[in-house]
Design an enzyme around this catalytic site. Structure first.
Site, short mmCIF file in Angstrom:
data_model
loop_
_atom_site.label_atom_id
_atom_site.label_comp_id
_atom_site.label_asym_id
_atom_site.label_seq_id
_atom_site.Cartn_x
_atom_site.Cartn_y
_atom_site.Cartn_z
N LYS A 1 43.85 15.66 -6.22
CA LYS A 1 43.52 17.10 -6.12
C LYS A 1 44.48 17.94 -6.96
O LYS A 1 44.06 18.76 -7.76
CB LYS A 1 43.60 17.54 -4.65
CG LYS A 1 43.59 19.04 -4.47
CD LYS A 1 43.65 19.47 -3.03
CE LYS A 1 45.03 19.64 -2.45
NZ LYS A 1 45.73 20.89 -2.69
N ASN A 2 45.78 17.73 -6.76
CA ASN A 2 46.73 18.65 -7.38
C ASN A 2 46.88 18.42 -8.89
O ASN A 2 47.36 19.31 -9.60
CB ASN A 2 48.08 18.60 -6.66
CG ASN A 2 47.98 19.26 -5.28
OD1 ASN A 2 47.01 19.97 -5.01
ND2 ASN A 2 48.95 19.00 -4.42
N CYS B 1 47.00 27.28 1.46
CA CYS B 1 47.57 27.02 2.78
C CYS B 1 48.69 28.02 3.08
O CYS B 1 49.45 28.39 2.17
CB CYS B 1 48.15 25.61 2.85
SG CYS B 1 46.89 24.34 2.73
N ARG C 1 55.31 32.02 -0.14
CA ARG C 1 54.97 31.19 -1.30
C ARG C 1 55.14 32.05 -2.56
O ARG C 1 54.15 32.45 -3.19
CB ARG C 1 53.56 30.61 -1.17
CG ARG C 1 53.43 29.67 0.01
CD ARG C 1 52.13 28.90 0.01
NE ARG C 1 52.11 27.85 -1.01
CZ ARG C 1 51.15 26.94 -1.10
NH1 ARG C 1 50.15 26.92 -0.25
NH2 ARG C 1 51.18 26.02 -2.06
N ASP D 1 53.66 16.99 1.43
CA ASP D 1 52.22 16.96 1.75
C ASP D 1 51.84 15.76 2.61
O ASP D 1 50.69 15.64 3.04
CB ASP D 1 51.38 17.00 0.46
CG ASP D 1 51.53 18.33 -0.26
OD1 ASP D 1 51.99 19.30 0.37
OD2 ASP D 1 51.20 18.39 -1.47
N ARG E 1 38.88 20.78 1.88
CA ARG E 1 39.48 21.34 0.66
C ARG E 1 40.16 20.22 -0.13
O ARG E 1 40.29 20.32 -1.35
CB ARG E 1 40.53 22.40 1.02
CG ARG E 1 39.94 23.72 1.50
CD ARG E 1 41.02 24.76 1.65
NE ARG E 1 42.01 24.59 0.60
CZ ARG E 1 43.33 24.63 0.79
NH1 ARG E 1 43.83 24.87 1.98
NH2 ARG E 1 44.15 24.45 -0.21
N1 EPU Z 1 59.12 28.46 -4.98
C1 EPU Z 1 59.83 29.60 -5.27
N2 EPU Z 1 59.44 30.34 -6.35
C2 EPU Z 1 58.37 30.01 -7.13
C3 EPU Z 1 57.67 28.83 -6.83
C4 EPU Z 1 58.07 28.07 -5.74
O1 EPU Z 1 60.78 29.94 -4.58
O2 EPU Z 1 58.09 30.73 -8.09
C5 EPU Z 1 59.53 27.62 -3.83
C6 EPU Z 1 58.45 27.57 -2.76
O3 EPU Z 1 58.54 28.65 -1.85
C7 EPU Z 1 58.73 26.23 -2.12
C8 EPU Z 1 59.25 25.37 -3.27
O4 EPU Z 1 59.66 26.30 -4.28
O5 EPU Z 1 59.72 26.36 -1.15
C9 EPU Z 1 58.26 24.40 -3.88
O6 EPU Z 1 57.06 25.06 -4.24
P1 EPU Z 1 56.14 24.55 -5.44
O7 EPU Z 1 56.04 25.63 -6.44
O8 EPU Z 1 56.59 23.21 -5.89
O9 EPU Z 1 54.75 24.42 -4.71
P2 EPU Z 1 53.32 24.76 -5.28
O10 EPU Z 1 53.25 24.49 -6.73
O11 EPU Z 1 52.90 26.12 -4.80
C10 EPU Z 1 52.33 22.37 -4.98
C11 EPU Z 1 51.17 21.76 -4.26
C12 EPU Z 1 51.42 21.79 -2.76
C13 EPU Z 1 52.72 21.05 -2.46
C14 EPU Z 1 53.88 21.64 -3.30
C15 EPU Z 1 55.16 20.84 -3.14
C16 EPU Z 1 49.35 22.34 -5.72
C17 EPU Z 1 48.11 23.12 -5.95
N3 EPU Z 1 49.97 22.54 -4.58
O12 EPU Z 1 52.43 23.72 -4.51
O13 EPU Z 1 50.34 21.07 -2.20
O14 EPU Z 1 53.03 21.18 -1.09
O15 EPU Z 1 53.52 21.62 -4.68
O16 EPU Z 1 54.99 19.53 -3.56
O17 EPU Z 1 49.73 21.53 -6.55
C18 EPU Z 1 48.74 20.45 -0.58
O18 EPU Z 1 48.17 19.77 -1.45
O19 EPU Z 1 48.48 20.36 0.64
C19 EPU Z 1 49.76 21.41 -1.01
C20 EPU Z 1 50.13 22.43 -0.27
#
Ligand code: EPU
Length: 416
Positions: free
Chosen positions: A22-23, A117, A122, A305, A397
């Site tokens: 998915k991701n 989610c 975020r 995850d 999802r």
């Molecule tokens: N963060 C910041 N600033 C930013 C971005 C992130 O402080 O600009 C912090 C977040 O608050 C968090 C950490 O950095 O504490 C990690 O966030 P990350 O950006 O890595 O997460 P994401 O890209 O929003 C993706 C996956 C999530 C998964 C996370 C961590 C996708 C679409 N989503 O989210 O997947 O939990 O990486 O591995 O790729 C899921 O599939 O169930 C899911 C939630």
């Protein structure tokens, strides 16, 4: 409202095929915007988040045509719009990748704040920091993130936190910047690597994906390609845990076993038998499972995850387990739902303490988010009697045909 109804107690046995990641797919489809031409994306998971994203791409002007459930042909030649509004964008978190892709192609992007989610803050500050460093002006007004640049110029960007989303998003925009961009403290997740591989096949010049320094030399044009998405690490892990929690034996096929190392190590610690082949892992449950401690971390650490799913199995095992969530500030909301089935788990901030074994009885529960929903499915499979999970659309999802795949393994599960 969609529900999943599970009559628990059947040990799962047999083989299950894992869908595409998915991701990775959620990053690769927006990446197509950077190209002009026709791409064929294979091994797409047939899940709700992808359907929403395809709708968004069509609204932007891409011609999308599903050859079958898992193969999408996209013609990105005539994409003209760079504005994606709230309606469909709010449904998926990964709509933030449209920012990097549209900025790269048009030097302009307007995308509503993403959904997804809800497990605490975020922020997207690291994404925006990266875009600004490349030369964009960023503005957030009326729920729309707006980016504009005369030109994008490569530069050094150090991420303050390791972020999958920011790493991929900056990579997308920098692919078409002038000169060299270096992302330091980059995320190393398999889907970061898969997206970089995809971009490189389209003609980008990206080196170092999978390490914490990624070097991107900007190119002018990208072309269409045929590409197969990697298997889903989290779906695979969920079925590995399902085998163990039901006292069964399941071969999880079409996966990259290396991606499963953090989970495999923990299942072995808990007393499971785990056999690994080139593209499969077989998990066989022992007589007695022992609790263990887990700390979620960025790749190659234990993935957040899989945290709700591993907490569920640790909590049914003998002894005390301590689960520490290091990525998201509020990812234990599902624990209250698990307690309805008889789990003994206490949560204090980012730490959950489990005590087992427990006698689990089915109950009515609510899936707050995608992986919380997966944990409830596992709990229902391990319980005596009937578990009804409402808001099951959250599960769809990210999990393709979960009830069908589990039924083949012997589960009594129905979608209504
Ligand atoms: N963060 C910041 N600033 C930013 C971005 C992130 O402080 O600009 C912090 C977040 O608050 C968090 C950490 O950095 O504490 C990690 O966030 P990350 O950006 O890595 O997460 P994401 O890209 O929003 C993706 C996956 C999530 C998964 C996370 C961590 C996708 C679409 N989503 O989210 O997947 O939990 O990486 O591995 O790729 C899921 O599939 O169930 C899911 C939630």
């Amino acid at each position: 409202m969609e529900q999943l109804i599970i009559k628990g107690g059947n040990p799962l046995r047999g083989e299950v095929n894992i869908s595409g990641a998915k991701n990775a797919a959620l990053a690769i489809l927006p990446a197509v915007i950077l190209s002009e031409g026709i791409s064929t994306i294979e091994n797409l998971p047939y899940i709700e988040d992808i359907k929403h994203l395809v709708e968004i791409l069509e609204n932007l002007g891409a011609k999308c045509n599903f050859k079958d459930k898992h193969t999408l042909v996209i013609d990105s030649t005539n994409i003209e719009k760079y504005r994606a509004v709230y309606g469909s964008v709010k449904k998926i978190r990964a709509s933030y990748y449209l920012l990097g892709a549209l900025l790269g192609r048009f030097k302009n992007a307007e995308v509503a704040m993403p959904g997804g989610c809800n497990f605490g803050q975020r922020p997207v500050d690291q994404h925006i920091k990266g875009f600004k460093a490349l030369g964009a002006v960023a503005d957030l007004k009326n729920g729309m993130n707006k980016l504009k640049a005369d030109k994008l110029i490569g530069t050094n960007i150090y991420l303050d936190v390791i972020s999958v989303g920011a790493t991929i998003n900056i990579m997308l925009a920098a692919t078409k910047a002038q000169g060299v961009t270096i992302i330091e403290n980059a995320a190393k997740e398999p889907h970061v690597v898969d997206t970089a591989n995809f971009l490189n096949m389209m003609g980008a010049n990206i080196k170092g994906a999978g390490t914490d320094v990624i070097r991107i030399i900007g190119v002018e044009k990208l072309h269409g390609v045929r590409y197969t998405i990697i298997p889903d690490q989290i779906e695979a892990g969920t079925y590995m845990i399902a085998a163990a929690i039901t006292k069964g034996s399941v071969t999880v096929k079409n996966i990259i076993p290396k991606h499963m190392d953090p989970l495999t190590a923990k299942l072995i610690e808990m007393n499971c038998i785990v056999e690994e082949g080139d593209d499969y892992i077989k998990v066989t449950a022992p007589e007695k499972l022992y609790a263990t401690n887990i700390k979620t971390m960025v790749y190659p650490g234990f993935p957040t995850d899989l945290q709700p799913q591993i907490t569920t199995i640790v909590a049914c095992s003998h002894g005390t387990g301590i689960i520490t969530e290091n990525v998201w500030e509020n990812r234990f909301q599902y624990v209250n739902e698990l307690k309805r089935l008889g789990f003994n788990i206490t949560v204090e901030g980012r730490v959950a303490v489990t005590k087992g074994p427990v006698n689990l009885m089915g109950a009515e529960v609510f899936a707050h988010d995608l992986r919380a929903g997966a944990a409830l499915v596992l709990a229902g499979l391990a319980s005596v009697g009937t578990t009804t999970i409402s808001n099951a659309k959250q599960i769809y999802r990210g999990y393709e045909n979960i009830e069908g795949k589990l039924r083949v393994l012997g589960a009594d599960i129905e979608k209504v």
